[in-house]
Design a protein around this motif. Structure first.
Motif, short mmCIF file in Angstrom:
data_model
loop_
_atom_site.label_atom_id
_atom_site.label_comp_id
_atom_site.label_asym_id
_atom_site.label_seq_id
_atom_site.Cartn_x
_atom_site.Cartn_y
_atom_site.Cartn_z
N LYS A 56 0.78 -1.25 0.00
CA LYS A 56 0.00 0.00 0.00
C LYS A 56 0.81 1.29 0.00
CE LYS A 56 -3.36 -2.89 0.27
NZ LYS A 56 -3.92 -3.38 -1.01
N SER A 57 2.12 1.19 -0.27
CA SER A 57 2.92 2.41 -0.32
C SER A 57 4.24 2.14 -1.02
CB SER A 57 3.19 2.93 1.10
OG SER A 57 4.10 4.02 1.06
N LYS A 58 4.70 3.14 -1.79
CA LYS A 58 6.01 3.03 -2.46
C LYS A 58 7.17 3.20 -1.48
CE LYS A 58 6.91 4.96 -6.38
NZ LYS A 58 7.01 5.92 -7.51
N VAL A 59 6.87 3.57 -0.23
CA VAL A 59 7.93 3.68 0.77
C VAL A 59 8.58 2.33 1.03
CG1 VAL A 59 6.57 3.28 2.86
CG2 VAL A 59 8.53 4.85 2.94
N TYR A 60 7.87 1.26 0.64
CA TYR A 60 8.41 -0.09 0.83
C TYR A 60 9.14 -0.61 -0.40
CZ TYR A 60 5.44 0.13 4.93
OH TYR A 60 4.85 0.52 6.10
N ALA A 61 9.27 0.22 -1.43
CA ALA A 61 9.93 -0.22 -2.66
C ALA A 61 11.46 -0.34 -2.55
CB ALA A 61 9.56 0.71 -3.81
N PRO A 62 12.16 0.56 -1.82
CA PRO A 62 13.63 0.49 -1.83
C PRO A 62 14.22 -0.86 -1.48
CG PRO A 62 12.94 2.59 -0.93
CD PRO A 62 11.68 1.78 -1.12
#
Length: 349
Positions: A56-62
């Motif tokens: 639910k968020s791109k903050v978890y993409a790295p």
């Protein structure tokens, strides 16, 4: 109004944690890309979409970028280290996981297990016998600690990454200096490790990490690796070790070990001994041991155990971690290590 304020602080804390987690992710990504080249834009897009769809968020993409860069492809099932630490661990371990940081509880929690070599504890400026928690008089503590050894190791509570560890020799042990220097924690005898580990580097004791998880009353092992000292160091710490995944089926080392920047190497920097086909002694016994111990403390779903085999061929538990048994190295090297059923008994966002 109170609920809005509470949620604001929760969101603020998560934002801080995500920044910290992703700072580490970008460190590893930069190092990997410096060796392997930039991550393909199409793979970055897949990671971004997966982070949005599943977490639910791109903050978890790295962290997904890091795993993908390590494997040179994207794999479904990966869990970002920050999502695991922020959203999953609090629900599966909660406050009970923090008990592992209180080292003087080791023997009590695990029924005086002989596999914990704890000799004595410091708690609230008092000294205690490990097996009975009887108070030891200050003038007797030196004789008690060194009754069977000339060297002792002290590990402070609630420390990680090799911090808060002190070494003492019987000849220079001064109770007044020790009392002023040390916080709460555990005294353990200095371990002499099995020759299998010494062949790589004998400057410090190696550490085998085994991660266990309880699912529906049964305990299973999710991942194992070994940390070998790298360089002339006193103990395993950040930047001073090589990590090598271990095959759970037979205890053999992976062909490649990884430096602190996750650069793959096939042999140890000091000894030049290759890792491939080397078999950890008594590995199956260690597996069975930590599974049985975890079932004695089922209040936490996941535990990371640090163990070693000593020169008498006995298993020694160095410590256990229920606060943040990390997954990033496992996911980056041999992952995905989880199944969807692993977290079916909790509600995640």
């Amino acid at each position: 109004m109170k609920e809005h304020i509470k949620q604001f602080y929760i969101d603020l804390k998560k934002s801080y944690w995500n920044q910290s987690f992703n700072k580490d992710a970008l460190f590893y990504l930069r190092n990997i890309e410096s060796r392997e080249g930039k991550l393909n834009k199409s793979l970055i897009k897949i990671c971004d979409e997966y982070a949005l769809d599943c977490f639910k968020s791109k903050v978890y993409a790295p962290w997904l970028y890091v795993y993908t860069a390590m494997h040179k492809e994207f794999k479904e099932g990966w869990i970002p280290d920050n999502y695991f630490g922020i959203e999953i661990l609090p629900k599966i371990n909660g406050s009970y996981g923090k008990i592992a940081s209180l080292r003087p509880l080791n023997k009590k929690i695990f029924n005086n297990s002989v596999f914990f070599s704890d000799v004595a504890y410091i708690s609230n400026k008092n000294f205690f016998k490990s097996e009975t928690l009887e108070i030891i008089n200050r003038h007797e503590i030196k004789d008690f600690l060194f009754a069977n050894t000339d060297q002792i190791v002290f590990k402070e509570n609630d420390t990680a990454k090799g911090n808060g560890i002190y070494f003492f020799h019987k000849n220079d042990f001064d109770i007044e200096k020790v009392s002023s220097l040390l916080k709460d924690g555990v005294f353990q005898p200095k371990i002499v490790q099995n020759d299998f580990f010494s062949q790589f580097n004998n400057s410090a004791v190696a550490s085998i990490r085994i991660s266990t998880m309880i699912n529906r009353g049964k305990c299973e092992v999710k991942f194992a690796d070994i940390r070998l000292p790298n360089g002339n160091i006193t103990h395993i710490k950040v930047g001073g070790h090589v990590r090598i995944p271990i095959n759970l089926e037979n205890g053999t080392l992976n062909k490649y070990g990884y430096l602190s920047n996750w650069q793959a190497i096939a042999s140890h920097p000091q000894s030049n001994i290759e890792y491939a086909n080397k078999i950890i002694p008594k590995f199956n016994e260690m597996i069975q041991l930590v599974k049985s111990l975890h079932l004695q403390f089922p209040l936490v779903k996941m535990i990371g155990w640090d163990l070693i085999i000593d020169d008498d061929n006995q298993i020694q538990i160095l410590e256990w971690n229920g606060s943040h048994p990390g997954i990033k190295f496992a996911e980056a090297t041999v992952g995905p290590i989880f199944n969807i059923k692993d977290f079916s008994d909790i509600t995640t966002n």
